[in-house]
Design a protein around this motif. Structure first.
Motif, short mmCIF file in Angstrom:
data_model
loop_
_atom_site.label_atom_id
_atom_site.label_comp_id
_atom_site.label_asym_id
_atom_site.label_seq_id
_atom_site.Cartn_x
_atom_site.Cartn_y
_atom_site.Cartn_z
N ALA A 348 8.34 6.22 2.01
CA ALA A 348 6.88 5.84 2.21
C ALA A 348 6.45 5.49 3.73
O ALA A 348 5.46 4.98 3.97
N SER A 395 -8.44 8.08 13.17
CA SER A 395 -8.70 9.66 12.78
C SER A 395 -10.17 9.70 12.73
O SER A 395 -10.80 10.78 12.67
N HIS B 120 -8.12 5.14 9.86
CA HIS B 120 -7.29 6.34 9.94
C HIS B 120 -7.50 6.96 8.77
O HIS B 120 -7.59 6.17 7.52
N SER B 121 -7.62 8.26 8.64
CA SER B 121 -8.01 8.95 7.30
C SER B 121 -6.97 10.17 7.40
O SER B 121 -6.58 10.92 8.54
N THR B 122 -6.50 10.34 6.40
CA THR B 122 -5.41 11.59 5.80
C THR B 122 -6.41 12.30 4.89
O THR B 122 -7.04 11.84 4.15
N LEU B 124 -4.40 14.33 2.77
CA LEU B 124 -3.49 14.38 1.44
C LEU B 124 -3.07 12.98 1.00
O LEU B 124 -2.95 12.04 1.97
N ALA B 126 -1.30 10.11 -0.09
CA ALA B 126 0.25 9.63 0.05
C ALA B 126 0.66 8.47 -0.65
O ALA B 126 1.83 8.08 -0.87
N SER B 129 1.44 2.70 -0.98
CA SER B 129 2.67 2.43 -0.14
C SER B 129 2.54 3.04 1.55
O SER B 129 2.52 2.09 2.42
N ALA B 130 2.63 4.33 1.39
CA ALA B 130 2.54 4.99 2.81
C ALA B 130 1.21 4.83 3.30
O ALA B 130 1.25 4.41 4.70
N GLY B 131 0.23 4.49 2.73
CA GLY B 131 -1.03 4.16 3.39
C GLY B 131 -1.02 3.00 4.21
O GLY B 131 -1.30 2.72 5.35
N ASN B 133 1.81 1.16 4.86
CA ASN B 133 2.89 1.56 6.14
C ASN B 133 2.07 2.00 7.36
O ASN B 133 2.45 1.52 8.48
N MET B 134 1.21 2.96 7.17
CA MET B 134 0.62 3.58 8.28
C MET B 134 -0.22 2.86 8.86
O MET B 134 -0.31 2.66 10.14
N ARG B 137 2.01 0.40 10.79
CA ARG B 137 2.48 1.03 11.99
C ARG B 137 1.47 0.79 13.36
O ARG B 137 2.01 0.73 14.56
N GLY B 232 8.62 -2.05 5.50
CA GLY B 232 7.55 -2.23 5.08
C GLY B 232 7.77 -1.83 3.50
O GLY B 232 8.55 -2.02 2.90
N LEU B 233 6.73 -1.34 2.87
CA LEU B 233 6.57 -1.05 1.73
C LEU B 233 7.42 0.32 1.36
O LEU B 233 7.42 1.39 2.03
N ALA B 235 8.32 3.83 -1.40
CA ALA B 235 7.63 4.50 -2.18
C ALA B 235 7.62 4.35 -3.49
O ALA B 235 8.60 3.34 -4.00
#
Lengths: 569, 421
Positions: A348, A395, B120-122, B124, B126, B129-131, B133-134, B137, B232-233, B235
């Motif tokens: 993650a 972004s 921040h925008s993605t 896809l 994720a 957790s990944a969000g 973590n980003m 970051r 961090g977190l 998955a």
């Protein structure tokens, strides 16, 4: 009512008794002395014997031309102060053709004579300046006519004004010309400072004016002469329909309105990178000022506007020239680069690709595993923008506006905008253009002699003489009809004209027999001798009530009463 | 019927202590101790000192991290709530995790209005957790506060939640979660009672013992260095529990602060609630005994007695209790026939009394909560919780144990399920 300029001695050389009457009445009422002669010979005698400040000389006299009077006076080398010579003529072209002689005049005044313009001129400082400076005739103003024309334009029997001119612009009256030949683009913005210039076609001799001119004559071809001829005549025909108020007006709104009309089209903006506003109009006018005045005209419903484009405007210097770019939300730098995010599914971790990049490999900075398979180990969920100046990432970069004229920075959501419109004349504007200030109800109290019917002026002159000599009072009253325009829409022009006629006739039956009634276009007039303004008001009040009661259409008439003192002022 | 009950009560009162034990062994083993924990700990054990919350900017910079998927409508209220804090965060970072609505545009707007510091925008999705973590970051703070988009916060929530971090041994602090939509339906009212008892009171008890097991993903504060040290977190589902367990393995202290209050909306229908609980319980089993099973292994380097006790407590009171209940009921009916009904009813009556007492303590121990309104619902809650929810829990454990169902959870994207540890 003597103005600060002081009393003037005026010589009028004019064989028309009506013109004599008007000029004499008005100028003497304003405290000037006026000597009147009907022929050139007696005028010359008077000129030699007396010092005049201003000499108004009709061009066509029974015994000689006006130009002859002036040239004989000048050639005789008479001492003393030379008057300021004004030529009065209905035929400007004939005067201008009289080369050498016409040049002796300081000013031209076209017929029919605009009495207000005469007053203004007589009382202006221009007259003073000339009478002191003009010791030698050779320093007199040469006629504004372009003499050095050659080529096809010379074939045309037209009076061209060459611009920029070596002459003093304040002495030129563009109204005496047929068209303007522009030979220097840089001087164009000042062209409209010339009185009447906005009503003349602009002919481009430089080939660089684009749509700011009406015709490009820089590279004349077969048929162009005819085009110029047609253009000048089209302008002339429409110019003749413009009310004197608008011809004279120095107000840019009026000028724009007149320009739209005489050009027979619309005021059309066009993109122009050289202009701070990024646009220019198809007229020699500062676009920023023009936009401001168009808005005012539109608010008065004198023009109909059509959306052209929306411009961004610098709040600091009003420029529309911007560098628009994406910028860092943190430090406003535009040094941005794009990078894709990488999402490592297994642990993650999600971050910019540079976090993962180790040579050719992608290694997760969190779990140190290698990302081997796109779609199975990782993907790229989106793009971000990295700022090279401050290192921030986002972004959603902001849009920033940088004014290229003054360097002012504005955020995309705070930037001011301005709408640019093209404009055409509205029906309302057309009526104003033809009826002048009276149309707007602005001139209720400022009646102009030039508006009065001739017969009335003669009667008025008699009454004024009686007042001057015997102290007999008189009043001049004029009736206005506020509802006339709306009623015309409702009942038709013929019905309304009929109603107005009936009203005024019935009014005449209820006033003393000595009263003289004159029907005019904008107003109807009554001159009553032997009454004071107060008596007249009571009288007309009841008379107009009776007259209005007989009408089916309510014209909403109202009147103003002017006594001898009012008229003189 | 009344006669039967009177008869039964006579029988019960006539029993000796030993035979009562024999009759109610399930309640005595699995229910009473659990209540005692909460009772005694909260009432008797002094709360560990919390450094006095400073009204000015606390020590260290605070970064608030918000990761949301298609939260266009909720994000502004959430951000405004953060701006209203008595301790305004130094930085708010929002991640739009593959949103399909206009959330990215909304973030741009918030950024321009200066309400958030980074967006921040993605494209896809994720997963949370990944969000998060980003967002972490890019965080510049010494403390990261992780919040959910759809929660709202008391004015002093941030100030209170970061206060314990003044103690250098504390690595994470869990905020208190209360139910916002408690009046929406009977189910949400029951959950309001449940949250008060299990989270507000239960975690206070755990806090007394140094046994806080889960820093809620809806509202928790972390020392950034510790957060980064465990990566961090991770998955997958239950990432908040996962992270807390990982932090516990490093030996850091975890705290629970009852007056750092956050309100959340809970499921309004039974179906939604059951679905949510299936997810939670499956994740709990997966994380505790599959991923972090080492904590129970005496031969592992990570083994520590306090952690083992913590894990065993969960195993006993949650997993085992749920598993044994059907056997107990079966046993009762085979032994006593219809009399078993009376036994269960009387047990339920006893539990109700305990629930009432617990509830009152929970209400007393929770600041700013209006508990009176909930009292009439206590009997219903008592049955609902001990019978229905326990069955749900059992089904979830079975499903996870037998089918590893957490690997097919829709709460995280499929691509993550396939590879997560």
């Amino acid at each position: 009512m003597i103005k600060a300029t002081g009393e003037r001695r005026v010589l009028l050389v004019e064989d028309s008794s009506i013109t004599q009457d008007i000029v004499h009445l008005v100028l003497t009422q304003r405290g000037h002395s006026v000597d009147i002669f009907g022929d050139g010979a007696s005028a010359l005698t008077a000129l030699r014997e007396h010092d005049y400040d201003v000499a108004l000389v009709d061009y066509h006299l029974p015994d000689m031309t006006g130009a002859d009077v002036v040239s004989r006076y000048v050639d005789s080398g008479a001492g003393g102060k030379a008057p300021y010579f004004v030529a009065i003529t209905g035929d400007v072209k004939a005067l201008l053709k009289d080369t050498g002689k016409s040049g002796r005049f300081d000013r031209l005044m076209p017929k029919p004579l605009d009495i207000d313009a005469v007053c203004d001129l007589v009382e202006s400082e221009e007259v003073d300046r000339d009478s002191t400076q003009a010791a030698t005739p050779s320093r007199r103003v040469e006629p504004a006519r372009e003499r050095v024309l050659d080529g096809p334009l010379a074939e045309l029997d037209l009076a061209f004004l060459s611009w920029p001119t070596s002459q003093d612009p304040s002495r030129l009256v563009a109204g005496d010309h047929d068209a303007i030949l522009v030979s220097g683009a840089e001087s164009l913005p000042t062209l409209w400072s010339l009185s009447g210039a906005h009503l003349l076609p602009v002919i481009d001799m430089t080939g660089t004016l684009g749509n700011a001119s009406d015709l490009d004559a820089s590279n004349m071809r077969f048929g162009d002469v005819e085009r110029i001829h047609d253009l000048v005549h089209a302008f002339y025909d429409r110019r003749m329909q413009v009310h004197a108020d608008l011809v004279r007006s120095g107000d840019l709104s009026d000028k724009l309105l007149g320009r739209i009309f005489v050009s027979g089209g619309q005021l059309q903006p066009q993109y122009d990178g050289d202009s701070k506003c990024l646009i220019r109009f198809n007229a020699p006018v500062d676009p920023e000022l023009a936009m401001k005045h168009l808005d005012m005209l539109a608010a008065d419903r004198l023009v109909e506007i059509d959306f052209f484009d929306r411009m961004h405007v610098c709040g600091n210097c009003a420029s529309s020239r911007f560098n628009v770019r994406e910028e860092c939300t943190a430090c406003h730098s535009s040094q941005l680069t794009e990078e894709s995010y990488i999402h490592h599914f297994r642990c993650a971790f999600q971050g910019p690709e540079s976090d993962f990049r180790v040579g050719d490999d992608l290694i997760c900075p969190k779990c140190r595993r290698e990302l081997a398979h796109f779609g199975r180990d990782y993907d790229r969920p989106g793009l971000m923008v990295l700022c090279g100046a401050c290192g921030a990432a986002t972004s959603e970069p902001a849009v920033g506006f940088l004014c290229t004229d003054c360097g002012h920075k504005v955020d995309g959501d705070a930037i001011q905008t301005r709408d640019v419109h093209s404009a055409t004349l509205s029906d309302e504007g057309l009526r104003y253009l033809k009826a002048g200030a009276s149309h707007l109800g602005l001139s209720d109290r400022t009646l102009r002699f030039s508006d009065l019917p001739l017969d009335l002026i003669v009667t008025l002159n008699k009454a004024a003489r009686a007042y001057n000599e015997g102290g007999t009072p008189f009043i001049l009253s004029y009736f206005a009809y506020d509802n006339e325009r709306d009623a015309t829409v409702e009942f038709g022009a013929r019905q309304v004209a009929q109603a107005r006629k009936v009203f005024f006739e019935s009014l005449g039956q209820n006033v003393p027999e000595a009263a003289s009634l004159q029907r005019g276009t904008a107003y109807d007039y009554i001159l009553v001798p032997g009454v004071t303004p107060d008596e007249a008001r009571t009288l007309l009040e009841s008379a107009s009530r009776v007259a209005a009661a007989a009408l089916r259409i309510d014209l909403r008439s109202h009147f103003e009463v002017l006594g001898p003192e009012d008229i003189a002022s | 019927m009344t006669g039967t009950i009177a008869q039964a009560l006579d029988y019960l009162t006539a029993q000796s202590f030993a035979s009562l034990l024999k009759l109610y062994w399930f309640v005595i083993i699995f229910e009473i101790p659990k209540y005692f924990f909460s009772f005694l700990l909260v009432l008797l054990v002094r709360r560990p000192d919390v450094p006095v919350a400073e009204s000015g900017p606390g020590k260290g910079r605070v970064s608030v991290l918000v990761a949301g998927h298609s939260e266009e409508d909720a994000i502004e209220r959430c951000v405004l709530g953060m701006r209203e804090q008595s301790r305004v965060p130094d930085e708010i970072i929002v991640v739009s995790d593959g949103s399909t609505d206009r959330m990215p545009a909304k973030l741009g707007e918030l950024l321009r209005r200066g309400l958030i510091d980074q967006a921040h925008s993605t494209e896809l999705r994720a997963g949370k957790s990944a969000g998060t973590n980003m967002a972490a970051r890019w965080a510049k703070g010494d403390i990261v506060v992780n919040i959910d988009c759809d929660c709202s916060f008391d004015r002093h929530a941030v100030r209170n939640v970061i206060a314990p971090l003044a103690d250098p041994e504390v690595v994470a602090v869990s905020g208190n979660i209360l139910v916002r939509n408690e009046q929406a339906s009977l189910i949400t009212t029951f959950q309001a009672i449940e949250y008060l008892i299990t989270i507000s009171l239960g975690k206070q008890a755990a806090d007394r013992l140094g046994q806080v097991s889960c820093v809620s993903g809806a509202f928790g504060a972390f020392r950034k260095s510790a957060f980064e040290a465990v990566g961090g977190l991770d998955a997958g589902g239950g990432e908040d529990l996962d992270l807390t367990l990982a932090l516990r393995r490093t030996g850091g202290k975890i705290r629970f602060i009852e007056d750092a209050i956050c309100y959340t909306d809970v499921p309004e229908t039974l179906t939604a609630l059951v679905k949510q609980r299936f997810r939670w319980e499956r994740d709990a089993v997966h994380l505790r005994y599959r991923k972090h099973g080492e904590l129970l292994n005496p031969f592992s380097r990570s083994f520590r007695l306090s952690e083992a006790i913590h894990e065993l407590e969960f195993l006993g009171f949650n997993v085992l209790a749920a598993a044994v209940l059907p056997f107990y009921i079966l046993w009762l009916f085979t032994q006593y026939g219809t009399f078993a009904f009376i036994v269960l009813l009387s047990a339920q009556a006893g539990l109700l009394l305990l629930d009432c007492a617990t509830f009152l303590i929970a209400a007393y121990a929770t600041p700013k909560v209006n508990a009176m309104r909930l009292i009439p619902y206590l009997p219903g809650y008592s049955i609902f919780n001990s019978v229905y929810m326990r069955s749900v829990r059992l089904a979830a454990y079975l499903q996870e144990w037998v089918f590893k169902a957490s690997y097919r959870d829709t709460y995280v994207p499929d691509k993550v399920h396939q590879v997560r540890g």
